[in-house]
Design a protein around this motif. Structure first.
Motif, PDB file in Angstrom:
ATOM      1  N   LYS A   1      -6.214   7.499  -4.644  1.00  0.00           N
ATOM      2  CA  LYS A   1      -5.360   8.376  -3.682  1.00  0.00           C
ATOM      3  C   LYS A   1      -5.690   8.048  -2.114  1.00  0.00           C
ATOM      4  O   LYS A   1      -4.879   8.639  -1.391  1.00  0.00           O
ATOM      5  CB  LYS A   1      -5.794   9.871  -3.915  1.00  0.00           C
ATOM      6  CG  LYS A   1      -5.288  10.202  -5.515  1.00  0.00           C
ATOM      7  CD  LYS A   1      -5.800  11.682  -5.704  1.00  0.00           C
ATOM      8  CE  LYS A   1      -5.496  12.017  -7.264  1.00  0.00           C
ATOM      9  NZ  LYS A   1      -5.942  13.568  -7.352  1.00  0.00           N
ATOM     10  N   THR A   2      -6.641   7.313  -1.657  1.00  0.00           N
ATOM     11  CA  THR A   2      -6.824   6.823  -0.443  1.00  0.00           C
ATOM     12  C   THR A   2      -5.670   6.120   0.198  1.00  0.00           C
ATOM     13  O   THR A   2      -4.949   5.283  -0.448  1.00  0.00           O
ATOM     14  CB  THR A   2      -8.364   6.332  -0.268  1.00  0.00           C
ATOM     15  OG1 THR A   2      -7.977   5.094  -0.883  1.00  0.00           O
ATOM     16  CG2 THR A   2      -9.086   7.043  -0.801  1.00  0.00           C
ATOM     17  N   GLN A   3      -5.582   6.126   1.633  1.00  0.00           N
ATOM     18  CA  GLN A   3      -4.768   5.358   2.399  1.00  0.00           C
ATOM     19  C   GLN A   3      -4.840   3.863   2.305  1.00  0.00           C
ATOM     20  O   GLN A   3      -4.000   3.188   2.098  1.00  0.00           O
ATOM     21  CB  GLN A   3      -4.682   5.855   3.765  1.00  0.00           C
ATOM     22  CG  GLN A   3      -3.593   5.324   4.868  1.00  0.00           C
ATOM     23  CD  GLN A   3      -3.815   5.899   6.197  1.00  0.00           C
ATOM     24  OE1 GLN A   3      -4.832   6.524   6.613  1.00  0.00           O
ATOM     25  NE2 GLN A   3      -2.589   5.737   7.136  1.00  0.00           N
TER      26      GLN A   3
ATOM     27  N   PHE B   1      -2.196   1.392   0.822  1.00  0.00           N
ATOM     28  CA  PHE B   1      -1.896   0.027   1.426  1.00  0.00           C
ATOM     29  C   PHE B   1      -2.213  -1.327   0.923  1.00  0.00           C
ATOM     30  O   PHE B   1      -1.122  -2.000   0.955  1.00  0.00           O
ATOM     31  CB  PHE B   1      -2.611   0.173   2.956  1.00  0.00           C
ATOM     32  CG  PHE B   1      -2.744  -1.167   3.508  1.00  0.00           C
ATOM     33  CD1 PHE B   1      -1.621  -1.462   4.330  1.00  0.00           C
ATOM     34  CD2 PHE B   1      -3.735  -1.988   3.919  1.00  0.00           C
ATOM     35  CE1 PHE B   1      -1.690  -2.657   5.141  1.00  0.00           C
ATOM     36  CE2 PHE B   1      -3.699  -3.340   4.367  1.00  0.00           C
ATOM     37  CZ  PHE B   1      -2.561  -3.461   5.163  1.00  0.00           C
ATOM     38  N   VAL B   2      -3.213  -1.576   0.415  1.00  0.00           N
ATOM     39  CA  VAL B   2      -3.418  -2.797  -0.365  1.00  0.00           C
ATOM     40  C   VAL B   2      -2.450  -2.851  -1.519  1.00  0.00           C
ATOM     41  O   VAL B   2      -1.856  -3.910  -1.815  1.00  0.00           O
ATOM     42  CB  VAL B   2      -5.005  -2.872  -1.019  1.00  0.00           C
ATOM     43  CG1 VAL B   2      -5.186  -3.983  -1.600  1.00  0.00           C
ATOM     44  CG2 VAL B   2      -5.938  -3.053   0.335  1.00  0.00           C
ATOM     45  N   GLN B   3      -2.106  -1.752  -2.341  1.00  0.00           N
ATOM     46  CA  GLN B   3      -1.298  -1.854  -3.356  1.00  0.00           C
ATOM     47  C   GLN B   3       0.040  -2.141  -2.845  1.00  0.00           C
ATOM     48  O   GLN B   3       0.905  -2.894  -3.539  1.00  0.00           O
ATOM     49  CB  GLN B   3      -1.192  -0.363  -4.012  1.00  0.00           C
ATOM     50  CG  GLN B   3      -0.323  -0.313  -5.441  1.00  0.00           C
ATOM     51  CD  GLN B   3      -0.247   1.013  -5.830  1.00  0.00           C
ATOM     52  OE1 GLN B   3      -0.126   1.925  -5.315  1.00  0.00           O
ATOM     53  NE2 GLN B   3      -0.794   1.154  -7.303  1.00  0.00           N
ATOM     54  N   SER B   4       0.786  -2.069  -1.654  1.00  0.00           N
ATOM     55  CA  SER B   4       1.912  -2.382  -1.166  1.00  0.00           C
ATOM     56  C   SER B   4       2.019  -3.895  -0.777  1.00  0.00           C
ATOM     57  O   SER B   4       3.005  -4.185  -0.592  1.00  0.00           O
ATOM     58  CB  SER B   4       2.291  -1.141  -0.161  1.00  0.00           C
ATOM     59  OG  SER B   4       2.340  -0.040  -0.569  1.00  0.00           O
ATOM     60  N   LEU B   5       0.705  -4.549  -0.618  1.00  0.00           N
ATOM     61  CA  LEU B   5       0.734  -5.658   0.064  1.00  0.00           C
ATOM     62  C   LEU B   5       1.381  -6.733  -0.994  1.00  0.00           C
ATOM     63  O   LEU B   5       1.153  -6.579  -2.194  1.00  0.00           O
ATOM     64  CB  LEU B   5      -0.581  -6.283   0.352  1.00  0.00           C
ATOM     65  CG  LEU B   5      -1.040  -5.534   1.673  1.00  0.00           C
ATOM     66  CD1 LEU B   5      -2.680  -5.940   1.760  1.00  0.00           C
ATOM     67  CD2 LEU B   5      -0.304  -5.835   2.837  1.00  0.00           C
ATOM     68  N   LYS B   6       1.957  -7.831  -0.413  1.00  0.00           N
ATOM     69  CA  LYS B   6       2.610  -8.774  -1.501  1.00  0.00           C
ATOM     70  C   LYS B   6       1.345  -9.562  -1.691  1.00  0.00           C
ATOM     71  O   LYS B   6       0.686 -10.114  -0.804  1.00  0.00           O
ATOM     72  CB  LYS B   6       3.794  -9.535  -0.705  1.00  0.00           C
ATOM     73  CG  LYS B   6       4.894  -8.773  -0.659  1.00  0.00           C
ATOM     74  CD  LYS B   6       6.185  -9.505   0.334  1.00  0.00           C
ATOM     75  CE  LYS B   6       5.826  -9.513   1.585  1.00  0.00           C
ATOM     76  NZ  LYS B   6       6.863  -9.903   2.487  1.00  0.00           N
ATOM     77  N   LYS B   7       0.925 -10.038  -3.021  1.00  0.00           N
ATOM     78  CA  LYS B   7      -0.199 -10.647  -3.128  1.00  0.00           C
ATOM     79  C   LYS B   7       0.019 -12.098  -4.222  1.00  0.00           C
ATOM     80  O   LYS B   7      -0.077 -11.798  -5.300  1.00  0.00           O
ATOM     81  CB  LYS B   7      -1.186  -9.715  -3.746  1.00  0.00           C
ATOM     82  CG  LYS B   7      -1.604  -8.591  -3.010  1.00  0.00           C
ATOM     83  CD  LYS B   7      -2.651  -7.575  -3.485  1.00  0.00           C
ATOM     84  CE  LYS B   7      -2.109  -6.791  -4.497  1.00  0.00           C
ATOM     85  NZ  LYS B   7      -1.155  -5.882  -3.964  1.00  0.00           N
ATOM     86  N   LYS B   8       0.400 -12.956  -3.518  1.00  0.00           N
ATOM     87  CA  LYS B   8       0.441 -14.305  -4.326  1.00  0.00           C
ATOM     88  C   LYS B   8      -0.818 -14.669  -4.977  1.00  0.00           C
ATOM     89  O   LYS B   8      -0.826 -14.943  -6.024  1.00  0.00           O
ATOM     90  CB  LYS B   8       0.900 -15.386  -3.355  1.00  0.00           C
ATOM     91  CG  LYS B   8       1.178 -16.660  -4.109  1.00  0.00           C
ATOM     92  CD  LYS B   8       1.614 -17.766  -3.121  1.00  0.00           C
ATOM     93  CE  LYS B   8       1.710 -19.164  -3.491  1.00  0.00           C
ATOM     94  NZ  LYS B   8       2.097 -20.058  -2.593  1.00  0.00           N
TER      95      LYS B   8
END
Length: 507
Positions: A182-184, A188-195
């Motif tokens: 639930k943290t910011q 944020f990391v979840q939304s990053l594109k991660k090849k």
């Protein structure tokens, strides 16, 4: 400079052939041939990077970890080696390998602010990767490898700048900070594109099994099912852990964990003692009065407030007084104020801190450098004063210090002072292999914080056995904390794997 293709190369070649020269240098040709040969990657298995890393002596477990992540996990993994085994080295090696293979050009490394410069130095000096440390207004689109603090990255306008980039690899150090979905920073990391993505943490589970679910979900959403499926299958893991074997198999598909005793490196031992302390009669009287506060005032009905006060009383009267004084301002009824003022008066009349006296005994017996961990800055200040009255030199270390001051305190500890008194921030990001004694003056609720603390000294380069002293006051909340720590260690070991000693093992 204008480069044009020669139109008369054929005539030049036949002329030299007929006259037997002049030919180019055979030595230069062989050198050029060897360079091209080195740059070829004839097969995908095995690592190419180690032969280029002349400033680094890699250990077998580090090479094996990198190879496993690249060949079996497709560059998405949790690096969960025990503290001090070189997770940073493994991450750098993986990144370098992908760069050599042409699969990674741009990379973002998210770290705690205190480790930012350390990462930049490691990447540049050891791996010859031109990383830069992100500062305000750094044009990140101009740089391929950027090291940034987590706290900065999650905020505007930095977050939006990162989203605009196409990073090939994301590395996150101290990834246990992402345990709360639930943290910011998690969002944020979840939304990053991660090849490719690496999460570095020695403590992938700190409190309960659901933390590993959220970490794995960042790498491979759905690998452990959705939340409801995971909860129905593994919620019993908190207690009975019926599905522990299956869960560990799933986790091991995305996690590499090396233990000290499995590395082939000869490690010094940990000698752990749980030392119980008895309150003086006067201290016990104040502790009991604090315990009754919840029945005296509604302000103390919160279990969190009561637990905090009881823990502070087990630490120092100074820490307790500060909290009581804040609560006093909120009291409306005279009866409540009188009771709190009575406690504060008794606090100020206390002449003995039984736990601090035990600390002096340990230090005098050790005759060596010692780190003391406390959870309260008020206790930290008190302990420094108390040690001074006993002729013992000490320095402080806490999260309020700037990086330069932290480095200065570390140097003073190494060269002049016998004792370093640290708050929880001292359990992260500093390496103190020259010290061999750790006193856990205040026990945390989280066993992995104990592991982080001990890992500051029990790491690669430690040449002596490490002595750990866990202090707990009898018949207080600290006895409950010891029991809870043991329970949480049990959860960790059944899901992640065995943990080195941080508490005295029960028979």
């Amino acid at each position: 400079m204008i480069i044009e293709r020669s139109t008369n190369w054929r005539e030049d070649f036949f002329e030299r052939f007929e006259q037997d020269g002049p030919w180019d240098s055979w030595t230069l040709y062989k050198m050029s041939y060897e360079i091209e040969k080195m740059n070829l990657i004839p097969e995908f298995s095995g690592l190419q990077a180690p032969k280029f890393l002349t400033n680094l002596q890699l250990l077998p477990h580090q090479v094996e970890a990198a190879q496993t992540v690249i060949e079996k996990m497709n560059g998405k993994a949790i690096l969960a080696d025990e503290v001090g085994l070189g997770k940073t080295i493994e991450a750098g090696l993986i990144m370098k390998e992908y760069m050599i293979r042409g699969l990674v050009k741009k990379a973002l490394i998210l770290v705690p602010a205190s480790l930012q410069n350390q990462w930049v130095t490691e990447l540049n000096v050891r791996f010859f990767i031109p990383a830069i440390s992100y500062r305000k207004n750094t044009p990140i689109d101009h740089y391929d490898v950027v090291v940034m603090s987590m706290d900065t990255a999650k905020k505007s306008p930095h977050r939006e700048k990162i989203y605009e980039q196409d990073y090939d690899m994301i590395i996150i150090d101290e990834a246990h900070k992402l345990k709360n979905h639930k943290t910011q920073i998690y969002e944020f990391v979840q939304s990053l594109k991660k090849k490719f993505c690496l999460l570095l943490t020695a403590t992938p589970i700190q409190n309960d099994v659901f933390e590993i679910f959220y970490l794995v979900s960042l790498l491979k959403p759905g690998h452990l099912g959705n939340y409801e499926a995971f909860q129905s299958s593994f919620s019993a893991t908190k207690n009975s852990l019926d599905g522990e074997k299956y869960l560990r198999e799933l986790v091991n598909q995305v996690m590499v964990r090396n233990r000290r005793h499995d590395t082939g490196v000869e490690w010094t031992r940990r000698k752990v003692q749980t030392i119980t302390v008895q309150f003086t009669e006067q201290e016990k009287e104040v502790y009991d009065m604090i315990s009754e506060l919840k029945s005296i005032s509604s302000i103390f009905s919160s279990s969190f407030t009561m637990v905090t006060l009881l823990k502070e009383m087990c630490s120092s009267k100074e820490a307790t007084f500060l909290t009581l004084n804040k609560m006093l301002q909120k009291c409306a009824q005279s009866e409540e104020k009188e009771y709190i003022e009575a406690i504060m008066e008794k606090l100020m009349n206390l002449e003995i801190n039984a736990k601090a006296e035990k600390v002096i005994e340990i230090i005098e017996k050790a005759q060596d450098k010692v780190i003391i961990f406390t959870e309260y800055r008020a206790t930290q200040a008190y302990l420094q004063w108390y040690l001074y009255t006993k002729g013992i030199t000490s320095v402080l270390f806490n999260g309020k210090f700037s990086k330069s001051k932290r480095d200065w305190m570390k140097q003073l500890f190494r060269e002049r002072a016998q004792v370093l008194i640290a708050t929880e921030s001292g359990g992260e990001g500093i390496n103190l292999q020259f010290c061999h004694h750790v006193i856990n003056y205040d026990l945390p609720w989280n066993p992995m914080k104990l592991e982080q603390r001990i890992g500051r000294v029990h790491r690669l380069g430690q040449e002596e056995d490490v002595h750990i002293y866990n202090l707990a006051i009898e018949q207080t909340i600290e006895q409950k904390i010891l029991d809870l720590l043991s329970s949480k260690i049990d959860v960790f070991e059944k899901v992640v794997g065995d943990l080195d000693d941080i508490l005295t093992r029960k028979a």
